[in-house]
Motif scaffolding. Structure first.
Motif, short mmCIF file in Angstrom:
data_model
loop_
_atom_site.label_atom_id
_atom_site.label_comp_id
_atom_site.label_asym_id
_atom_site.label_seq_id
_atom_site.Cartn_x
_atom_site.Cartn_y
_atom_site.Cartn_z
N VAL A 1 0.85 -1.19 0.00
CA VAL A 1 0.00 0.00 0.00
C VAL A 1 0.89 1.25 0.00
O VAL A 1 1.86 1.33 0.75
N LYS A 2 0.54 2.20 -0.84
CA LYS A 2 1.27 3.47 -0.89
C LYS A 2 0.44 4.55 -0.21
O LYS A 2 -0.67 4.87 -0.65
N PHE A 3 0.97 5.10 0.88
CA PHE A 3 0.32 6.18 1.60
C PHE A 3 0.92 7.52 1.17
O PHE A 3 2.08 7.58 0.73
N PRO A 4 0.19 8.61 1.31
CA PRO A 4 0.80 9.94 1.14
C PRO A 4 1.99 10.09 2.08
O PRO A 4 2.01 9.50 3.16
N HIS A 5 2.97 10.88 1.68
CA HIS A 5 4.21 10.97 2.44
C HIS A 5 4.14 11.91 3.64
O HIS A 5 5.03 11.90 4.48
N PHE A 6 3.10 12.73 3.72
CA PHE A 6 2.99 13.60 4.90
C PHE A 6 1.54 13.98 5.14
O PHE A 6 0.68 13.88 4.25
N CYS A 7 1.26 14.36 6.37
CA CYS A 7 -0.05 14.92 6.69
C CYS A 7 0.15 16.07 7.67
O CYS A 7 1.13 16.09 8.44
N THR A 8 -0.75 17.02 7.63
CA THR A 8 -0.72 18.16 8.55
C THR A 8 -1.62 17.84 9.73
O THR A 8 -2.76 17.42 9.56
N ILE A 9 -1.10 18.04 10.93
CA ILE A 9 -1.80 17.68 12.16
C ILE A 9 -2.46 18.92 12.75
O ILE A 9 -1.78 19.92 13.03
N ASP A 10 -3.79 18.85 12.95
CA ASP A 10 -4.50 20.01 13.49
C ASP A 10 -4.48 20.05 15.02
O ASP A 10 -4.83 21.06 15.63
N GLN A 11 -4.08 18.94 15.65
CA GLN A 11 -3.93 18.90 17.11
C GLN A 11 -2.52 18.41 17.45
O GLN A 11 -2.32 17.27 17.84
N PRO A 12 -1.52 19.27 17.28
CA PRO A 12 -0.13 18.83 17.42
C PRO A 12 0.23 18.26 18.78
O PRO A 12 1.13 17.43 18.89
N GLN B 1 -6.53 8.81 -1.39
CA GLN B 1 -5.10 9.13 -1.49
C GLN B 1 -4.23 7.88 -1.38
O GLN B 1 -3.02 7.95 -1.58
N ILE B 2 -4.84 6.75 -1.05
CA ILE B 2 -4.09 5.53 -0.82
C ILE B 2 -4.12 4.67 -2.08
O ILE B 2 -5.18 4.44 -2.66
N ALA B 3 -2.95 4.20 -2.50
CA ALA B 3 -2.85 3.39 -3.72
C ALA B 3 -2.33 2.01 -3.39
O ALA B 3 -1.54 1.84 -2.46
N TYR B 4 -2.77 1.03 -4.16
CA TYR B 4 -2.30 -0.35 -4.00
C TYR B 4 -1.25 -0.62 -5.07
O TYR B 4 -1.48 -0.37 -6.25
N LEU B 5 -0.10 -1.16 -4.64
CA LEU B 5 1.06 -1.22 -5.52
C LEU B 5 1.12 -2.48 -6.37
O LEU B 5 1.70 -2.48 -7.43
N ASN B 6 0.53 -3.59 -5.89
CA ASN B 6 0.56 -4.83 -6.65
C ASN B 6 -0.87 -5.14 -7.07
O ASN B 6 -1.56 -5.94 -6.45
N VAL B 7 -1.31 -4.48 -8.12
CA VAL B 7 -2.72 -4.55 -8.52
C VAL B 7 -3.16 -5.98 -8.84
O VAL B 7 -4.24 -6.40 -8.41
N PRO B 8 -2.39 -6.79 -9.59
CA PRO B 8 -2.85 -8.16 -9.86
C PRO B 8 -3.08 -8.97 -8.57
O PRO B 8 -4.06 -9.70 -8.46
N ALA B 9 -2.17 -8.82 -7.60
CA ALA B 9 -2.34 -9.53 -6.33
C ALA B 9 -3.56 -9.02 -5.59
O ALA B 9 -4.31 -9.80 -4.99
N ILE B 10 -3.78 -7.70 -5.61
CA ILE B 10 -4.93 -7.10 -4.94
C ILE B 10 -6.22 -7.62 -5.57
O ILE B 10 -7.19 -7.95 -4.87
N GLU B 11 -6.25 -7.71 -6.89
CA GLU B 11 -7.45 -8.20 -7.57
C GLU B 11 -7.73 -9.65 -7.19
O GLU B 11 -8.89 -10.04 -6.96
N LYS B 12 -6.68 -10.46 -7.09
CA LYS B 12 -6.86 -11.86 -6.72
C LYS B 12 -7.38 -12.00 -5.29
O LYS B 12 -8.34 -12.74 -5.03
N ILE B 13 -6.75 -11.30 -4.36
CA ILE B 13 -7.15 -11.45 -2.96
C ILE B 13 -8.53 -10.87 -2.74
O ILE B 13 -9.33 -11.38 -1.94
N THR B 14 -8.88 -9.80 -3.47
CA THR B 14 -10.21 -9.22 -3.35
C THR B 14 -11.28 -10.21 -3.81
O THR B 14 -12.32 -10.37 -3.16
#
Length: 277
Positions: free
Chosen positions: A105-116, A160-173
């Motif tokens: 799974v590919k997550f965004p590389h950063f997020c802004t925190i509203d409650q630091p 914002q979240i991407a799956y990197l191994n689409v063939p494997a994701i399709e199979k397991i889904t």
């Protein structure tokens, strides 16, 4: 099965290891270019300026941003002024079935925190437990790392979240959807392997890598979830429910039910409905 459900499976079976962490100000010589770490990192930026490159993307994080730098991805970093970062940081691994989560799974590389202050508290606790010397210290620090990952995921848009191994994701889904729709039947590893066009032995390894548990363990858990629903919402006897879900041995069903819930089917029904049938 949608992406939300699949991601839930991954995160529910996540195994983490915490290697180290600290709170410090980077020096003017803080710099490394084009290296590929075998660990992941979180940077929590408190003050200052700096430059990061993760894969092909460049960033200039600001205070209040939590940055994820996943293992196995080429990275660079550098100070860029006389006000370098003051930051909390930690090195860790996150795996599902022995596979690096960030290879799946590919997550965004950063997020802004509203409650630091929430993130400050988590990092302070991580460092306190890491340095405590107590026998439970590392375990507690890992639990705080899980909390940090949870806070990160909570702030992500599912789109914002991407799956990197689409063939494997399709199979397991497809496999998970089949299990859901046939949960009242006796589902074999062989038929699931055929669905995924795999040899059964390879399929078992593939399933565990993707979901974190072997297929039979997963199927049993789903059957117990269905049994809990039937015990709560229908007047059917325990025997009928067990048979309905493909358990020919009532003792085995009761043992598996207690293993998953801590209660016998009768105890569970009484707890949920106040009636023992």
């Amino acid at each position: 099965m949608n992406q939300h459900t699949l991601l839930t499976h991954y995160l529910s079976n996540l195994e983490v290891e915490l290697y180290m962490g600290d709170y410090n100000r980077c020096g003017s010589d803080w710099r490394d270019l084009d290296y590929t770490p075998d660990y992941s990192k979180f940077y929590w930026i408190c003050e200052g300026e700096g430059w990061l490159k993760i894969g092909e993307q460049e960033y200039y994080p600001v205070p209040g941003q939590l940055v994820l730098m996943p293992e196995g991805v080429t990275q660079s970093y550098s100070s860029i002024s006389d006000q370098p970062f003051l930051k909390y940081w930690c090195h860790f691994s996150a795996k599902v079935g022995g596979i690096n989560l960030f290879q799946i799974v590919k997550f965004p590389h950063f997020c802004t925190i509203d409650q630091p202050e929430q993130i400050n508290t988590i990092f302070r606790d991580i460092l306190m437990y890491l340095k405590s010397g107590e026998v439970y210290g590392h375990m507690m620090a890992k639990s705080k790392l899980m909390e940090l990952i949870s806070q990160y995921v909570m702030r992500m848009d599912i789109e914002q979240i991407a799956y990197l191994n689409v063939p494997a994701i399709e199979k397991i889904t497809a496999v998970l959807a089949y299990i859901d729709s046939h949960i009242e039947e006796n589902i074999s590893v062989q038929e699931l392997a055929q669905l995924a066009y795999m040899h059964p032995n390879y399929f078992i390894r593939f399933f565990k890598q993707q979901i974190g548990v072997p297929p039979i363990h997963y199927i049993t858990g789903k059957k117990i979830d269905k049994a809990k629903e039937l015990l709560s919402c229908t007047p059917s006897t325990v025997t009928i429910i067990a048979e309905h879900l493909g358990f020919s041995d009532l003792y085995y069903f009761s043992r598996q039910f207690k293993k998953h819930t801590g209660l016998t089917p009768t105890e569970y029904r009484k707890l949920k409905t106040g009636v023992a049938l």
